[in-house]
Design an enzyme around this catalytic site. Sequence first.
Site, PDB file in Angstrom:
ATOM      1  N   GLN A 117       0.413  -1.459   0.036  1.00  0.00           N
ATOM      2  CA  GLN A 117      -0.008  -0.028   0.247  1.00  0.00           C
ATOM      3  C   GLN A 117       0.724   1.062  -0.558  1.00  0.00           C
ATOM      4  OE1 GLN A 117      -3.079  -0.064   2.797  1.00  0.00           O
ATOM      5  NE2 GLN A 117      -3.754   2.098   1.624  1.00  0.00           N
ATOM      6  N   PHE A 118       0.683   1.696  -0.803  1.00  0.00           N
ATOM      7  CA  PHE A 118       2.334   2.561  -1.716  1.00  0.00           C
ATOM      8  C   PHE A 118       1.680   4.048  -0.686  1.00  0.00           C
ATOM      9  CE2 PHE A 118      -0.202   3.699  -5.089  1.00  0.00           C
ATOM     10  CZ  PHE A 118      -0.765   4.720  -5.429  1.00  0.00           C
ATOM     11  N   THR A 119       0.171   4.071  -0.286  1.00  0.00           N
ATOM     12  CA  THR A 119      -0.635   5.453   0.206  1.00  0.00           C
ATOM     13  C   THR A 119      -0.301   5.832   1.584  1.00  0.00           C
ATOM     14  OG1 THR A 119      -2.070   3.935   0.613  1.00  0.00           O
ATOM     15  CG2 THR A 119      -2.186   5.372  -1.337  1.00  0.00           C
TER      16      THR A 119
END
Length: 149
Positions: free
Chosen positions: A78-80
């Site tokens: 999850q890059f966010t």
Amino acid sequence: MKIVIQRVSEARVKVDGKIVGEIGKGLMLLVGVDENDKKTDADWLIQKVLNLRIFGDEDDKLNLSVKDISGEILCISQFTLIADYKKGNRPSFIKAAKPDKAVPLFDYFKEEIAKSGLTTESGIFGADMKVSLINDGPVTIVMDSLTKS
């Protein structure tokens, strides 16, 4: 690296309507890789996650780790989690590692977790994933390898 750890009674991830990862009792991990992260960051977080005592013992005291209960682990990239939200209202993801760095480090993280002997599942890096879970407790903890020193 940043990780959101959720103690779950079950969790699953779907891609294109098909389940690609599913666990019962254990931990669901949302994993974000920063552009400056190294294997040492992953190693530190792996040890923390595997030994984190957030499961109840016979007295219902949070005294057992996922290893102690032979739990399962679901890893979701999850890059966010690496969002910079300080300026304006649109988060910037410029500090998130690019796939050429993030994929090998995320894969390393998953593989090292799996070496614990626990059932380890994952989503698909970069895919549009639909994640569902039952958070048990709820128990949710955020860890950041920047805080290790």
